[in-house]
Write an enzyme that holds these catalytic residues in place. Structure first.
Site, PDB file in Angstrom:
ATOM      1  N   GLU A  31       0.840  -1.203   0.000  1.00 18.77           N
ATOM      2  CA  GLU A  31       0.000   0.000   0.000  1.00 18.77           C
ATOM      3  C   GLU A  31       0.868   1.243   0.000  1.00 18.77           C
ATOM      4  O   GLU A  31       1.842   1.339   0.739  1.00 18.77           O
ATOM      5  CB  GLU A  31      -0.886  -0.023   1.259  1.00 18.77           C
ATOM      6  CG  GLU A  31      -2.248   0.531   1.027  1.00 18.77           C
ATOM      7  CD  GLU A  31      -3.059  -0.308   0.041  1.00 18.77           C
ATOM      8  OE1 GLU A  31      -3.127   0.093  -1.145  1.00 18.77           O
ATOM      9  OE2 GLU A  31      -3.600  -1.343   0.441  1.00 18.77           O
ATOM     10  N   THR A  33       2.850   2.070  -2.170  1.00 20.28           N
ATOM     11  CA  THR A  33       4.159   1.778  -2.763  1.00 20.28           C
ATOM     12  C   THR A  33       4.187   2.124  -4.250  1.00 20.28           C
ATOM     13  O   THR A  33       5.266   2.280  -4.820  1.00 20.28           O
ATOM     14  CB  THR A  33       4.512   0.282  -2.620  1.00 20.28           C
ATOM     15  OG1 THR A  33       3.392  -0.479  -3.097  1.00 20.28           O
ATOM     16  CG2 THR A  33       4.795  -0.092  -1.180  1.00 20.28           C
ATOM     17  N   ASP A  34       3.010   2.257  -4.859  1.00 24.54           N
ATOM     18  CA  ASP A  34       3.011   2.347  -6.337  1.00 24.54           C
ATOM     19  C   ASP A  34       3.623   3.655  -6.845  1.00 24.54           C
ATOM     20  O   ASP A  34       4.288   3.649  -7.869  1.00 24.54           O
ATOM     21  CB  ASP A  34       1.636   2.060  -6.947  1.00 24.54           C
ATOM     22  CG  ASP A  34       0.540   3.025  -6.534  1.00 24.54           C
ATOM     23  OD1 ASP A  34       0.756   3.794  -5.572  1.00 24.54           O
ATOM     24  OD2 ASP A  34      -0.527   2.994  -7.158  1.00 24.54           O
ATOM     25  N   LEU A 128     -12.484  -0.128  -3.454  1.00 19.16           N
ATOM     26  CA  LEU A 128     -12.448  -1.374  -4.223  1.00 19.16           C
ATOM     27  C   LEU A 128     -12.275  -1.090  -5.715  1.00 19.16           C
ATOM     28  O   LEU A 128     -12.397  -1.972  -6.551  1.00 19.16           O
ATOM     29  CB  LEU A 128     -13.706  -2.199  -3.948  1.00 19.16           C
ATOM     30  CG  LEU A 128     -13.911  -2.518  -2.452  1.00 19.16           C
ATOM     31  CD1 LEU A 128     -15.201  -3.305  -2.235  1.00 19.16           C
ATOM     32  CD2 LEU A 128     -12.723  -3.269  -1.868  1.00 19.16           C
ATOM     33  N   SER A 129     -12.026   0.159  -6.026  1.00 24.64           N
ATOM     34  CA  SER A 129     -11.679   0.584  -7.372  1.00 24.64           C
ATOM     35  C   SER A 129     -12.780   0.396  -8.416  1.00 24.64           C
ATOM     36  O   SER A 129     -12.570  -0.176  -9.478  1.00 24.64           O
ATOM     37  CB  SER A 129     -10.384  -0.074  -7.845  1.00 24.64           C
ATOM     38  OG  SER A 129      -9.765   0.823  -8.728  1.00 24.64           O
ATOM     39  N   SER A 130     -13.920   0.957  -8.100  1.00 23.65           N
ATOM     40  CA  SER A 130     -14.977   1.017  -9.114  1.00 23.65           C
ATOM     41  C   SER A 130     -14.525   1.870 -10.289  1.00 23.65           C
ATOM     42  O   SER A 130     -14.956   1.647 -11.423  1.00 23.65           O
ATOM     43  CB  SER A 130     -16.258   1.601  -8.514  1.00 23.65           C
ATOM     44  OG  SER A 130     -16.092   2.960  -8.174  1.00 23.65           O
ATOM     45  N   GLU A 163      -7.595   8.515 -16.081  1.00 27.75           N
ATOM     46  CA  GLU A 163      -7.918   8.953 -14.714  1.00 27.75           C
ATOM     47  C   GLU A 163      -7.000  10.104 -14.278  1.00 27.75           C
ATOM     48  O   GLU A 163      -7.440  11.063 -13.644  1.00 27.75           O
ATOM     49  CB  GLU A 163      -7.848   7.777 -13.732  1.00 27.75           C
ATOM     50  CG  GLU A 163      -8.363   8.143 -12.346  1.00 27.75           C
ATOM     51  CD  GLU A 163      -8.889   6.979 -11.529  1.00 27.75           C
ATOM     52  OE1 GLU A 163      -9.213   5.909 -12.110  1.00 27.75           O
ATOM     53  OE2 GLU A 163      -8.989   7.137 -10.301  1.00 27.75           O
ATOM     54  N   ASP A 175      -4.512  -0.266  -9.897  1.00 30.83           N
ATOM     55  CA  ASP A 175      -5.921  -0.642  -9.983  1.00 30.83           C
ATOM     56  C   ASP A 175      -6.282  -1.108 -11.391  1.00 30.83           C
ATOM     57  O   ASP A 175      -6.953  -2.119 -11.585  1.00 30.83           O
ATOM     58  CB  ASP A 175      -6.822   0.544  -9.614  1.00 30.83           C
ATOM     59  CG  ASP A 175      -6.590   1.032  -8.207  1.00 30.83           C
ATOM     60  OD1 ASP A 175      -5.846   0.366  -7.460  1.00 30.83           O
ATOM     61  OD2 ASP A 175      -7.149   2.093  -7.852  1.00 30.83           O
TER      62      ASP A 175
END
Ligand code: ADP
Ligand code: MG
Length: 386
Positions: A31, A33-34, A128-130, A163, A175
C-alpha cells in the site's frame, strides 16, 4: 437477455454489439508503494462493472450509467478535451470519456463514436476501485469494437492516463492493471517501475481460508489532500537520500537510510514504504510455498505501519482490524488509500459468521454505521461476456 443488454435496448432502441466486464480489486499488500516505483499484490474481485456497447458512425459518444443519476451524456469524440471534462451530475462520465480520449490520443482510431450502457456491482468509493473497473470495461469494449491491437497492460496504462489526465486523479497504475490483467485464483505481483507482472497462485478456499472485505462505508474528507502530501513527502525523502525513488532503498539498508534523514516525518514515511515492499516480497514467497496462514501476521504488521508510520488509517479501519484479529483472524489490514474504505481479514473459512458478528458488534458498540462485509475470492480480470 441480460440486464445490461435489455437496458441498452430500452435506452438506445437497438441491441448492443457486445457486453464487456471488468472487476474491482483489493490490494492484498503493497500500500502506497506504487508511486514509489515499488511492488503491489492486488487481486480481482468477483464484483464487476459491465458495459454493453455498439459502434456509431457519426463521431458521437453516448454514455449512460444505471448507477448515476445524470441520464445519458452525449459527447463529440473529436471535441474530447482533458481541459474541459464533464461537470456536475455528468462528472462520472469523465471516466469513460477520458478512456475514449486516451485511446484517440494514443493514435487508436475510435472516431466513429459509440453508445455505451454501464451497470456495476462494485461499490463506489469503498476503496475497491470502481473507477478502474469502469475505465477498463469501457477501454476493452472500445478496443474490441474497433478491432484495436492493444494488449491488456497497454489498456491498463491508457485507463490510468484517463484517470490522471482527464478525470484529474493522480492514481498509480495498480488498480487498472489488476482489473485488466488479473487471473482467477491468483494475485498479481506487479513491479510498478518495470510493469513486469507475475501471477501468484492465491487459492484461499483450497487451504480452508477465506478473505473478508469489510467496507467501513466511511470516506474522510482528508483523503485527497493527505494522498498528495504523502506523495510529496516520499519524493522529497527520495531526493534527500539521493535515490530515484524509495523503491531503490534496500530493506537491509533501512536503518542506515533512516539515520541519515533529518526530518522525522520523512523517516516514518520511508520506513513504511521500505518495510511494505519487503512485506510484499515475503507474502509472495508464502503464497508460492502454500503457507497462506503465515501471511496473516504480515498483513497486520502492514496495517500497523500504515496506521503509525504512514498515518493514513482512521478509527473505523483500526476498529475493523482490531475486532477481526481479536475474533481469530490470522491477519487484517486496511486496504486502499486509507481514511476510510475497506479492510481485509484472512480467516478460517468456517469462522466467517463469528468474525462478521464480532466486527459488526464492535461497530455498533462504537456508534458507527454498520459495515458492509463480503468475502472475496481472487477472480478473473476483464473479459468479453457476449
Ligand atoms: P473507487 O475507485 O475506490 O470506487 P473513486 O473515487 O476512485 O472510488 O471512483 C468512484 C467514482 O467513479 C464515482 O464517484 C463515479 O464518478 C465513478 N464510477 C465508478 N463506477 C461507476 C458506475 N458504475 N457508474 C457511474 N460512475 C461510476
Ligand atoms: Mg478509484
Amino acid at each position: 437477455m441480460s440486464a445490461v443488454t435489455r437496458e441498452f435496448r430500452e435506452l438506445y432502441g437497438y441491441l448492443p454489439e457486445g457486453v464487456w466486464a471488468a472487476p474491482g480489486r483489493v490490494n492484498l499488500i503493497g500500500e502506497h508503494t506504487d508511486y514509489n516505483d515499488g511492488f503491489v499484490l492486488p487481486f480481482a474481485l468477483p464484483q464487476r462493472t459491465e458495459v454493453a456497447a455498439a459502434r456509431r458512425g457519426d463521431g458521437i459518444l453516448r454514455l449512460h450509467s444505471a448507477d448515476a443519476p445524470s441520464g445519458a451524456v452525449s459527447l463529440d469524440v473529436a471535441g474530447l478535451d482533458p481541459a474541459r471534462p464533464p461537470q456536475g451530475a455528468a462528472s462520472w462520465s469523465a471516466y469513460p470519456a477520458g478512456v475514449a480520449w486516451a485511446l484517440l490520443d494514443a493514435g487508436l482510431p475510435i472516431g466513429g463514436g459509440a453508445d455505451l450502457l454501464v451497470r456495476s456491482e462494485v461499490p463506489t468509493g469503498a476503496g475497491l476501485s470502481s473507477s478502474a473497473a469502469l475505465e477498463v470495461a469501457v477501454g476493452l469494449a472500445l478496443a474490441d469494437l474497433y478491432g484495436l491491437a492493444t494488449t491488456r497492460p497497454e489498456l491498463a496504462a491508457l485507463a490510468r492516463r484517463a484517470e490522471n489526465a482527464y478525470v484529474g486523479v493522480p492514481c498509480g497504475v495498480m488498480d487498472q492493471m489488476a482489473s485488466a490483467c488479473a487471473i482467477e485464483g491468483h494475485a498479481l505481483h506487479l513491479d510498478t517501475r518495470s510493469l513486469e507482472q507475475r501471477h501468484v497462485p492465491f487459492d484461499c478456499a483450497a487451504q480452508g481460508l477465506r478473505l473478508l472485505v469489510i467496507d467501513t462505508r466511511v470516506k474522510h474528507a482528508l483523503a485527497d489532500g493527505a494522498y498528495a502530501q504523502r506523495r510529496a513527502s516520499c519524493h522529497e525523502a527520495a531526493a534527500a537520500l539521493g535515490v530515484p525513488a524509495l523503491r531503490d532503498l534496500p530493506y537491509a539498508g533501512l536503518e542506515q537510510a533512516l539515520a541519515s534523514l533529518a526530518d522525522p516525518v520523512h523517516r516514518k514515511r520511508v520506513r513504511h514504504v521500505v518495510t511494505e515492499n519487503e512485506r510484499v516480497a515475503r507474502i509472495v514467497e508464502l503464497l508460492r510455498s502454500g503457507a497462506l496462514r503465515e501471511a496473516g501476521p504480515l498483513l497486520t504488521e502492514g496495517h500497523v505501519s500504515l496506521r503509525d508510520d504512514y498515518e493514513v488509517s482512521c478509527p473505523e479501519l483500526d476498529l475493523a482490524v482490531a475486532a477481526a484479529t481479536a475474533a481469530g483472524a490470522y491477519g487484517s489490514r486496511m486496504t486502499g488509500g486509507g481514511f476510510g474504505g475497506s479492510a481485509l481479514a484472512l480467516i478460517d473459512a468456517d469462522a466467517e459468521p463469528e468474525v462478521g458478528r464480532a466486527v459488526t458488534g464492535a461497530f455498533r458498540g462504537a456508534g458507527y454505521a454498520p459495515p458492509r462485509i463480503t468475502t472475496a475470492a481472487p477472480s478473473a480480470g476483464a473479459v468479453r461476456l457476449r
